[in-house]
Design a protein around this motif. Structure first.
Motif, PDB file in Angstrom:
ATOM      1  N   ALA B  70       4.884  -9.231  -5.327  1.00 38.15           N
ATOM      2  CA  ALA B  70       5.418  -7.947  -4.890  1.00 38.15           C
ATOM      3  C   ALA B  70       5.602  -7.918  -3.372  1.00 38.15           C
ATOM      4  CB  ALA B  70       4.495  -6.826  -5.312  1.00 38.15           C
ATOM      5  N   PRO B  77       2.989  -5.126   0.494  1.00 36.45           N
ATOM      6  CA  PRO B  77       3.427  -4.059  -0.409  1.00 36.45           C
ATOM      7  C   PRO B  77       2.970  -2.706   0.127  1.00 36.45           C
ATOM      8  CG  PRO B  77       1.518  -5.195  -1.302  1.00 36.45           C
ATOM      9  CD  PRO B  77       1.899  -5.923  -0.049  1.00 36.45           C
ATOM     10  N   PHE B  79       1.072   0.521  -0.383  1.00 30.42           N
ATOM     11  CA  PHE B  79       0.045   1.106  -1.229  1.00 30.42           C
ATOM     12  C   PHE B  79      -0.088   2.596  -0.920  1.00 30.42           C
ATOM     13  CE2 PHE B  79      -2.548  -3.100  -1.704  1.00 30.42           C
ATOM     14  CZ  PHE B  79      -1.537  -3.608  -2.518  1.00 30.42           C
ATOM     15  N   PHE B 135      -9.217   2.123  -3.634  1.00 29.02           N
ATOM     16  CA  PHE B 135      -8.260   1.394  -4.481  1.00 29.02           C
ATOM     17  C   PHE B 135      -8.988   0.876  -5.717  1.00 29.02           C
ATOM     18  CE2 PHE B 135      -6.878  -3.196  -5.133  1.00 29.02           C
ATOM     19  CZ  PHE B 135      -6.043  -2.879  -6.201  1.00 29.02           C
ATOM     20  N   GLY B 136      -8.362   1.085  -6.866  1.00 33.65           N
ATOM     21  CA  GLY B 136      -8.929   0.623  -8.122  1.00 33.65           C
ATOM     22  C   GLY B 136      -9.225   1.792  -9.042  1.00 33.65           C
ATOM     23  N   PRO B 137      -9.618   1.499 -10.278  1.00 31.81           N
ATOM     24  CA  PRO B 137      -9.930   2.574 -11.209  1.00 31.81           C
ATOM     25  C   PRO B 137     -11.404   2.990 -11.134  1.00 31.81           C
ATOM     26  CG  PRO B 137      -9.821   0.477 -12.374  1.00 31.81           C
ATOM     27  CD  PRO B 137      -9.706   0.169 -10.907  1.00 31.81           C
ATOM     28  N   GLY B 197      -8.232  -2.279 -15.639  1.00 29.77           N
ATOM     29  CA  GLY B 197      -7.509  -3.333 -14.917  1.00 29.77           C
ATOM     30  C   GLY B 197      -6.905  -2.870 -13.594  1.00 29.77           C
ATOM     31  N   ASP B 198      -6.218  -3.813 -12.957  1.00 30.26           N
ATOM     32  CA  ASP B 198      -5.601  -3.646 -11.643  1.00 30.26           C
ATOM     33  C   ASP B 198      -4.693  -2.406 -11.593  1.00 30.26           C
ATOM     34  OD1 ASP B 198      -4.473  -4.012  -9.167  1.00 30.26           O
ATOM     35  OD2 ASP B 198      -3.989  -6.124  -9.483  1.00 30.26           O
ATOM     36  N   THR B 199      -4.920  -1.520 -10.631  1.00 30.11           N
ATOM     37  CA  THR B 199      -4.084  -0.329 -10.474  1.00 30.11           C
ATOM     38  C   THR B 199      -3.050  -0.528  -9.364  1.00 30.11           C
ATOM     39  OG1 THR B 199      -5.703   0.674  -8.991  1.00 30.11           O
ATOM     40  CG2 THR B 199      -5.902   1.208 -11.332  1.00 30.11           C
ATOM     41  N   LYS B 200      -2.818  -1.764  -8.991  1.00 29.02           N
ATOM     42  CA  LYS B 200      -1.752  -2.152  -8.064  1.00 29.02           C
ATOM     43  C   LYS B 200      -1.718  -1.321  -6.774  1.00 29.02           C
ATOM     44  CE  LYS B 200      -0.328  -5.570 -10.494  1.00 29.02           C
ATOM     45  NZ  LYS B 200      -0.490  -6.913  -9.918  1.00 29.02           N
ATOM     46  N   GLY B 201      -2.859  -1.215  -6.138  1.00 26.40           N
ATOM     47  CA  GLY B 201      -2.912  -0.582  -4.822  1.00 26.40           C
ATOM     48  C   GLY B 201      -3.134   0.919  -4.848  1.00 26.40           C
TER      49      GLY B 201
END
Ligand SMILES: [Cu+2]
Lengths: 254, 233
Positions: B70, B77, B79, B135-137, B197-201
């Motif tokens: 990305a 990227p 965020f 960042f993250g869940p 899982g990954d929350t992409k930023g």
């Protein structure tokens, strides 16, 4: 002739099995992992972040965000793992020279050598560990990193899913002058000051929780209430019966 | 007065007494059943994506197809907003009447499964994960009910997209989240990657409780209700 057919059959059979075996091995290492990145002890960097690593067979996808790093300076970032390391972030007691800071050599016993270089482009092997022109420079102190399909060995993939790998972001401005400098040289590369390679924030990758949660004891689940309603209703019907009987008796007496 | 009339009177009195008892008990049971909460609200069940589809097969990947990174050559990227780490201490979800203080820390059991709070009146936070706002869940779980009645997340299934969730944090700040969706998943086929899982930023929040049918043989509900939210301020 018969023997050759047999051999061919066995060979074909094994070949047919191979993809399944391969998939099985890859599957075993798959998973979602995460590390909360916190300041490395003694180094005094007020930065924090999160790294999320998704393992798919021999490839990993990495997303990492951090704030509070030395702005506009390259921050070498790696995944570290050593079979005989402690699989954790350094402790104050790892300061072997007693100079009051943790440098890369001090970090070794805690998290082991570099196994993946989290570069933005090109090579991601340990060889790129100090490829300063390919690491994020943290504009405004913020690191925003995303890279997919990084190749790793099976051992590294397994170490990550088993919680034995550690994410480290380097670069510490010890003297707070806004740049990497100072007389002390890096023990990784004498052409760089130690500020450029000292570990700033660190976190051990660990597997995400598996499955859901057991968050209920059933006190409001439907069947119980239905039972109560049925029982209560039945008793009321019976009351209607005995009530009618009482009324008849009362009429008879009148 | 004849003997038979007297006997009839006694029977009449007895019947009257029985009637009163039946009315009281029967009526009481019905009132209790009707006033005790009905079963908690349930969002529609969602089919979890099979693992095979989630993780693109390694056999196919081996041919060299790769997800384009990305990150662009111009820079990293972009965020969303991310807060400093700070543990949650209180949770408010006005639209479903949740207001709870004292968030307990949750860990994993020996099978790697997230443990539920032991206190039915408290929400719990997965302390090894990101704090709400990072960042993250960030994961907050609470019971839907106890053995006797509703618990903290009794109405989680009624939560709607766009609703506000605020988490008060140890440092005195409040992280405001907006609900993206609410889903119900079978525990047997729980979408771990989607939830954890990954929350992409993005700084995101997961609110988890139980749903679906209650299995009396295991003493657990068969589904989980999961609310997905992201940081909006
Ligand atoms: Cu490193």
């Amino acid at each position: 002739m018969r023997t050759t057919t047999k051999i061919a059959t066995v060979a074909l059979g094994s070949a047919a099995l191979l993809p399944f075996l391969g998939a099985g091995i890859a599957q075993a290492a798959d998973g979602n992992t995460m590390a909360t990145l916190r300041p490395v002890v003694l180094n005094g960097v007020k930065a924090n972040g999160t790294a999320m690593v998704t393992v798919k067979g021999n490839r990993i996808d990495v997303t990492m965000a951090a704030t509070g790093l030395l702005a506009d300076s390259p921050h070498a970032a790696h995944i570290h793992f050593g079979a005989d390391a402690r699989h954790e972030c350094p402790k104050a007691s790892d300061d072997a020279k007693g100079d009051g800071t943790i440098n890369t050599t001090d970090g070794g016993p805690a998290y082991g050598p570099i196994v993946v270089s989290l570069t933005k482009t090109g090579d991601t092997s340990p060889k790129s560990g100090l490829a300063v022109d390919r690491f994020d420079t943290a504009p405004g102190g913020k690191l925003s990193y995303e890279r997919g399909s990084i190749n790793v060995s099976s051992d590294v993939a397994q170490a990550i899913t088993e919680g034995k790998a550690v994410v480290v972001v380097h670069g510490v401005d010890h003297n707070d002058n806004g740049k990497y400098d100072g007389a002390t040289k890096s023990d990784l590369d004498p052409s760089l000051p130690t500020e450029a390679t000292d570990p700033a924030i660190c976190g051990a990758l660990s597997a995400a929780p598996a499955g859901g949660m057991d968050t209920g004891a059933g006190g409001t689940s439907t069947p119980d209430n239905e039972g109560l309603l049925l029982l209560g209703g039945g008793l009321l019907l019976a009351a209607a019966g005995t009530g009618a009987f009482t009324a008849r008796k009362a009429r008879n007496r009148a | 007065m004849s003997l038979s009339t007297k006997f009839g009177d006694r029977r009449g009195q007895l019947a009257a007494a029985v009637t009163v008892v039946l009315l009281l008990v029967g009526g009481g049971l019905m009132v209790r059943a009707l006033t005790s909460p009905s079963s908690p609200p349930q969002p529609p069940s969602e089919q979890a994506i099979p693992v095979a589809q989630q993780t693109s097969g390694s056999a196919a990947d081996a041919t060299g197809s790769s997800t384009p990174p990305a990150a662009t050559s111009q820079g990293g990227p972009t965020f969303g907003t991310i807060l400093e780490p700070s543990a949650p201490v209180a949770l408010a979800i006005p639209s479903i009447g949740v207001r709870t203080k004292g968030v307990v820390k949750l860990g994993l059991d020996k099978n790697g499964k997230l443990k539920a709070p032991t206190d039915f009146a408290k929400a719990g936070w997965y302390a090894a994960g990101p704090t709400p706002g990072e960042f993250g869940p960030a994961v907050i779980g609470a019971h839907v009910d106890s053995k006797s009645g509703p618990a903290v997340f009794y109405r989680l299934g009624a939560l709607k997209k766009g609703a506000e969730v605020s988490v008060t944090r140890e440092d005195g700040s409040t992280a405001h989240f907006t609900v993206d969706r609410v889903a119900r998943y079978s525990k047997d086929n729980f979408p771990t990657a989607t939830v954890y899982g990954d929350t992409k930023g993005r700084a995101e929040l997961r609110l988890i409780t139980c749903g679906g049918a209650f299995d009396h043989s295991t003493g657990h509900y068969v589904d989980n209700i999961v609310a997905f939210a992201h940081l909006t301020g």
